[in-house]
Design a protein around this motif. Structure first.
Motif, PDB file in Angstrom:
ATOM      1  N   LEU A 189       0.831  -1.196   0.000  1.00  0.00           N
ATOM      2  CA  LEU A 189       0.000   0.000   0.000  1.00  0.00           C
ATOM      3  C   LEU A 189       0.869   1.250   0.000  1.00  0.00           C
ATOM      4  O   LEU A 189       1.841   1.341   0.736  1.00  0.00           O
ATOM      5  CB  LEU A 189      -0.886  -0.013   1.253  1.00  0.00           C
ATOM      6  CG  LEU A 189      -1.815   1.145   1.470  1.00  0.00           C
ATOM      7  CD1 LEU A 189      -2.883   1.174   0.385  1.00  0.00           C
ATOM      8  CD2 LEU A 189      -2.465   1.023   2.830  1.00  0.00           C
ATOM      9  N   VAL A 190       0.498   2.213  -0.832  1.00  0.00           N
ATOM     10  CA  VAL A 190       1.264   3.449  -0.947  1.00  0.00           C
ATOM     11  C   VAL A 190       0.347   4.637  -0.672  1.00  0.00           C
ATOM     12  O   VAL A 190      -0.719   4.741  -1.271  1.00  0.00           O
ATOM     13  CB  VAL A 190       1.882   3.565  -2.363  1.00  0.00           C
ATOM     14  CG1 VAL A 190       2.537   4.902  -2.555  1.00  0.00           C
ATOM     15  CG2 VAL A 190       2.874   2.445  -2.597  1.00  0.00           C
ATOM     16  N   HIS A 191       0.746   5.506   0.251  1.00  0.00           N
ATOM     17  CA  HIS A 191       0.039   6.759   0.528  1.00  0.00           C
ATOM     18  C   HIS A 191       0.805   7.884  -0.147  1.00  0.00           C
ATOM     19  O   HIS A 191       2.018   7.979  -0.004  1.00  0.00           O
ATOM     20  CB  HIS A 191      -0.031   7.036   2.038  1.00  0.00           C
ATOM     21  CG  HIS A 191      -0.866   6.052   2.775  1.00  0.00           C
ATOM     22  ND1 HIS A 191      -2.204   6.244   2.986  1.00  0.00           N
ATOM     23  CD2 HIS A 191      -0.553   4.864   3.333  1.00  0.00           C
ATOM     24  CE1 HIS A 191      -2.682   5.216   3.662  1.00  0.00           C
ATOM     25  NE2 HIS A 191      -1.697   4.368   3.877  1.00  0.00           N
ATOM     26  N   LEU A 192       0.089   8.761  -0.856  1.00  0.00           N
ATOM     27  CA  LEU A 192       0.763   9.814  -1.609  1.00  0.00           C
ATOM     28  C   LEU A 192       0.327  11.208  -1.188  1.00  0.00           C
ATOM     29  O   LEU A 192      -0.817  11.424  -0.818  1.00  0.00           O
ATOM     30  CB  LEU A 192       0.495   9.635  -3.108  1.00  0.00           C
ATOM     31  CG  LEU A 192       1.011   8.344  -3.703  1.00  0.00           C
ATOM     32  CD1 LEU A 192       0.569   8.230  -5.147  1.00  0.00           C
ATOM     33  CD2 LEU A 192       2.513   8.275  -3.594  1.00  0.00           C
ATOM     34  N   SER A 193       1.238  12.133  -1.299  1.00  0.00           N
ATOM     35  CA  SER A 193       0.999  13.539  -1.006  1.00  0.00           C
ATOM     36  C   SER A 193       0.062  14.149  -2.037  1.00  0.00           C
ATOM     37  O   SER A 193      -0.110  13.606  -3.120  1.00  0.00           O
ATOM     38  CB  SER A 193       2.338  14.282  -1.010  1.00  0.00           C
ATOM     39  OG  SER A 193       2.148  15.663  -1.046  1.00  0.00           O
ATOM     40  N   LEU A 207       5.561   6.091 -11.006  1.00  0.00           N
ATOM     41  CA  LEU A 207       5.795   4.919 -10.154  1.00  0.00           C
ATOM     42  C   LEU A 207       5.903   3.646 -10.993  1.00  0.00           C
ATOM     43  O   LEU A 207       5.692   2.544 -10.491  1.00  0.00           O
ATOM     44  CB  LEU A 207       4.662   4.778  -9.136  1.00  0.00           C
ATOM     45  CG  LEU A 207       4.488   5.925  -8.150  1.00  0.00           C
ATOM     46  CD1 LEU A 207       3.242   5.727  -7.319  1.00  0.00           C
ATOM     47  CD2 LEU A 207       5.714   6.072  -7.275  1.00  0.00           C
ATOM     48  N   ALA A 208       6.251   3.780 -12.259  1.00  0.00           N
ATOM     49  CA  ALA A 208       6.336   2.631 -13.168  1.00  0.00           C
ATOM     50  C   ALA A 208       7.410   1.642 -12.707  1.00  0.00           C
ATOM     51  O   ALA A 208       8.366   2.008 -12.023  1.00  0.00           O
ATOM     52  CB  ALA A 208       6.656   3.108 -14.582  1.00  0.00           C
ATOM     53  N   LYS A 209       7.207   0.398 -13.085  1.00  0.00           N
ATOM     54  CA  LYS A 209       8.147  -0.696 -12.802  1.00  0.00           C
ATOM     55  C   LYS A 209       8.390  -0.906 -11.308  1.00  0.00           C
ATOM     56  O   LYS A 209       9.515  -1.058 -10.854  1.00  0.00           O
ATOM     57  CB  LYS A 209       9.471  -0.471 -13.532  1.00  0.00           C
ATOM     58  CG  LYS A 209       9.316  -0.439 -15.037  1.00  0.00           C
ATOM     59  CD  LYS A 209      10.636  -0.238 -15.721  1.00  0.00           C
ATOM     60  CE  LYS A 209      10.422  -0.124 -17.209  1.00  0.00           C
ATOM     61  NZ  LYS A 209      11.658   0.193 -17.918  1.00  0.00           N
ATOM     62  N   ASN A 210       7.317  -0.881 -10.536  1.00  0.00           N
ATOM     63  CA  ASN A 210       7.324  -1.227  -9.123  1.00  0.00           C
ATOM     64  C   ASN A 210       6.268  -2.312  -8.927  1.00  0.00           C
ATOM     65  O   ASN A 210       5.528  -2.628  -9.850  1.00  0.00           O
ATOM     66  CB  ASN A 210       7.010   0.006  -8.266  1.00  0.00           C
ATOM     67  CG  ASN A 210       8.189   0.946  -8.132  1.00  0.00           C
ATOM     68  OD1 ASN A 210       9.116   0.680  -7.400  1.00  0.00           O
ATOM     69  ND2 ASN A 210       8.147   2.057  -8.862  1.00  0.00           N
ATOM     70  N   ALA A 211       6.184  -2.883  -7.754  1.00  0.00           N
ATOM     71  CA  ALA A 211       5.209  -3.945  -7.482  1.00  0.00           C
ATOM     72  C   ALA A 211       4.160  -3.467  -6.491  1.00  0.00           C
ATOM     73  O   ALA A 211       3.829  -4.145  -5.527  1.00  0.00           O
ATOM     74  CB  ALA A 211       5.933  -5.180  -6.953  1.00  0.00           C
ATOM     75  N   ILE A 212       3.595  -2.311  -6.736  1.00  0.00           N
ATOM     76  CA  ILE A 212       2.607  -1.702  -5.840  1.00  0.00           C
ATOM     77  C   ILE A 212       1.261  -2.406  -6.015  1.00  0.00           C
ATOM     78  O   ILE A 212       0.796  -2.600  -7.133  1.00  0.00           O
ATOM     79  CB  ILE A 212       2.461  -0.198  -6.155  1.00  0.00           C
ATOM     80  CG1 ILE A 212       3.797   0.497  -5.925  1.00  0.00           C
ATOM     81  CG2 ILE A 212       1.364   0.426  -5.318  1.00  0.00           C
ATOM     82  CD1 ILE A 212       3.847   1.913  -6.436  1.00  0.00           C
ATOM     83  N   THR A 213       0.649  -2.777  -4.889  1.00  0.00           N
ATOM     84  CA  THR A 213      -0.636  -3.470  -4.955  1.00  0.00           C
ATOM     85  C   THR A 213      -1.819  -2.516  -4.896  1.00  0.00           C
ATOM     86  O   THR A 213      -2.857  -2.787  -5.471  1.00  0.00           O
ATOM     87  CB  THR A 213      -0.767  -4.502  -3.822  1.00  0.00           C
ATOM     88  OG1 THR A 213      -0.593  -3.838  -2.569  1.00  0.00           O
ATOM     89  CG2 THR A 213       0.265  -5.602  -3.970  1.00  0.00           C
ATOM     90  N   SER A 214      -1.689  -1.395  -4.175  1.00  0.00           N
ATOM     91  CA  SER A 214      -2.756  -0.391  -4.150  1.00  0.00           C
ATOM     92  C   SER A 214      -2.188   0.958  -3.753  1.00  0.00           C
ATOM     93  O   SER A 214      -1.177   1.052  -3.072  1.00  0.00           O
ATOM     94  CB  SER A 214      -3.886  -0.799  -3.210  1.00  0.00           C
ATOM     95  OG  SER A 214      -3.443  -0.793  -1.880  1.00  0.00           O
TER      96      SER A 214
END
Length: 94
Positions: A64-68, A76-83
């Motif tokens: 999980l990623v929280h963004l400003s 955020l390309a080429k990462n393994a972010i799920t949400s």
């Protein structure tokens, strides 16, 4: 350590920043607008205030990623972010 308060652009692509406390390093860089940290082995997104353009392509971001809400451009390309949780951001360009 160095007086970088007026620094506006920072590109540190292909550096191993996995063990660095980026918030502490960027604390005095109050004019910083553009940050490129591509391929830097980051596992979390640093909390950088007032950044307009953030490029974290090809890191190790997961879960999980929280963004400003200050971003105009975000990569955020080429990462393994799920949400992603992104607060309402009228400035983010698609």
């Amino acid at each position: 350590r160095y007086p970088l308060k007026k620094l506006r652009v920072l590109k540190l692509d292909h550096f191993d920043l996995s063990g660095m406390k980026l918030e502490k390093i960027f604390f005095n860089m109050t004019k910083l607008e553009l940050v490129h940290l591509r391929s830097c082995q980051l596992t979390t997104i640093p909390n950088l205030l007032h950044i307009q353009r953030l490029d974290l392509e090809n890191n190790q971001l997961t879960n999980l990623v929280h963004l400003s809400t200050s971003y105009i451009h975000l990569n955020l390309a080429k990462n393994a972010i799920t949400s992603i949780i992104l607060q309402k951001n009228p400035y983010l360009m698609s």
